[in-house]
Design an enzyme around this catalytic site. Structure first.
Site, PDB file in Angstrom:
ATOM      1  N   SER A 194      -8.150  -0.534  -2.351  1.00  0.00           N
ATOM      2  CA  SER A 194      -8.681  -1.442  -3.353  1.00  0.00           C
ATOM      3  C   SER A 194     -10.190  -1.241  -3.529  1.00  0.00           C
ATOM      4  CB  SER A 194      -8.343  -2.885  -2.967  1.00  0.00           C
ATOM      5  OG  SER A 194      -8.590  -3.773  -4.028  1.00  0.00           O
ATOM      6  N   GLU A 297       0.900  -2.427 -11.233  1.00  0.00           N
ATOM      7  CA  GLU A 297      -0.420  -3.039 -11.111  1.00  0.00           C
ATOM      8  C   GLU A 297      -1.382  -2.544 -12.181  1.00  0.00           C
ATOM      9  OE1 GLU A 297      -2.986  -2.052  -7.779  1.00  0.00           O
ATOM     10  OE2 GLU A 297      -1.483  -0.633  -7.063  1.00  0.00           O
ATOM     11  N   HIS A 327      -0.170  -5.035  -5.206  1.00  0.00           N
ATOM     12  CA  HIS A 327      -1.414  -4.334  -4.909  1.00  0.00           C
ATOM     13  C   HIS A 327      -1.558  -4.129  -3.386  1.00  0.00           C
ATOM     14  CE1 HIS A 327      -5.587  -3.221  -5.600  1.00  0.00           C
ATOM     15  NE2 HIS A 327      -6.034  -4.219  -4.850  1.00  0.00           N
TER      16      HIS A 327
END
Length: 355
Positions: A194, A297, A327
């Protein structure tokens, strides 16, 4: 304006609360912790996936009623609680006071010369080496490498750039320092998820520009590659992304110029800067890179754009997608079969790189 800046800065982070809360719930239930009924054996694929999705949806209001630093504190506490009760195969070892902040995660068969620098996610405002031990423990066991999870400085008490500086210093350090002290590395990987995936992709470009010893490979899990927040309501997967979609729909109501300057104020860096948006940098001469991303996502499109641009520049970038995953689903190992599949794929990729 400052209120919007906080909102923009935390558009990933607030939803990471939901992910981590779901992970904690599922992990404890799987292992019979708390007041939940123990689930015999491994959850079936469909059941586990549905429970993850439902818990993520149900935890969007986890920080409701909290503001400013109280909200950040709640987010950080949720993320760190991920490792509570987690049974690790690895040893956790902290480096000396003169070393970069972070922790070594060392599986029983890990070799000191094999090293992974891991950069955690959390929207650059939350997360820590502790919050991501499910991933770093699995990586150490998978690769027989010692994983150094860097504890980089977070916003808002620090600048966005401070976290990047910490990652750069940590990379220089692990080239010449292992868990047992000073020694050159035989094999090095840069990895992150991320927001940490964004730092990882930015880091390898910086390593190239500095002429440093490059890592043997890079692994980015659901990485953020582009910080631009324009045309939010038109983003693909906004309806299927149970984590990011709801908050992005709220952000889309803010006028674009206001959202732009709010992001600049919050992060103190232009969204167009390759430091914040690796997609906008030069992507030539990068180490072999593997990107994992869910087909559901919102970060999918930009991850594919990053790979396409890097390949056009002559760099080796592989993208592996999974359908209907949240995610950074890797955090749900070993609960989700897809998480285990993802780690097995990482192992295959690194084996090919070493061959």
């Amino acid at each position: 304006m400052l209120g919007i800046a906080w909102f923009a800065m935390m558009w990933f982070g607030l939803l990471m609360v939901a992910l981590i809360a779901a992970a904690v719930y599922l992990w404890r239930r799987h292992h019979g912790g708390g007041n939940d009924t123990e689930v015999p054996g491994r959850l079936q694929q469909g059941e586990a996936r549905q429970q993850v999705v439902e818990m993520v949806k149900g935890m969007h209001t986890a920080a409701e009623g909290l503001h400013g630093r109280a909200r950040v504190k709640a987010l950080r506490n949720y993320m760190d609680s991920m490792s509570d009760g987690l049974e690790l195969a690895s040893e956790i070892r902290f480096p000396g006071s003169s070393s970069p902040k972070g922790e070594w995660v060392i599986a029983p068969e890990a070799q000191p010369g094999r090293r992974i620098l891991y950069i955690h996610g959390g929207s650059w405002v939350a997360g820590s080496p502790k919050s991501h031990r499910a991933i770093t423990d699995r990586l150490s066991r998978l690769t027989h490498a010692c994983v150094f999870a860097v504890d980089y400085r977070l916003m808002p008490e620090n600048r966005y750039l401070d976290g990047i500086i910490d990652c750069r210093q940590a990379y220089r350090w692990i080239l010449d320092n292992g868990p047992d002290g000073g020694a050159p590395a035989d094999f090095v990987v840069v990895a992150g998820d991320s927001a940490g995936g964004s730092h990882a992709l930015g880091l390898i470009a910086w390593i190239r520009d500095q002429g440093l010893q490059p890592p043997n490979a890079t692994v980015a899990l659901s990485p953020s590659t582009e910080l631009m927040l324009t045309s939010l309501s038109k983003r693909a997967n906004i309806k299927t992304d149970v984590m990011l979609g709801p908050t992005v729909r709220k952000l889309a109501r803010i006028p674009t110029p206001l959202l732009w300057w709010a992001t600049v104020l919050g992060m103190r860096v232009l969204p167009t800067n390759p430091i914040a948006s690796p997609l906008r940098g030069k992507l030539n001469d990068l180490p072999p890179t593997l990107i994992h991303v869910s087909e559901s996502e919102m970060l999918l499109e930009n991850a594919l754009r990053y790979a396409e641009k890097a390949r056009a520049a002559g760099s080796l970038v592989e993208v592996q997608t999974w359908p209907d995953m949240v995610h950074v689903w890797h955090l749900f190992t070993p609960l989700l079969p897809e998480a285990e599949e993802a780690f097995e794929h990482i192992g295959e990729f690194l084996s090919r790189v070493e061959a």
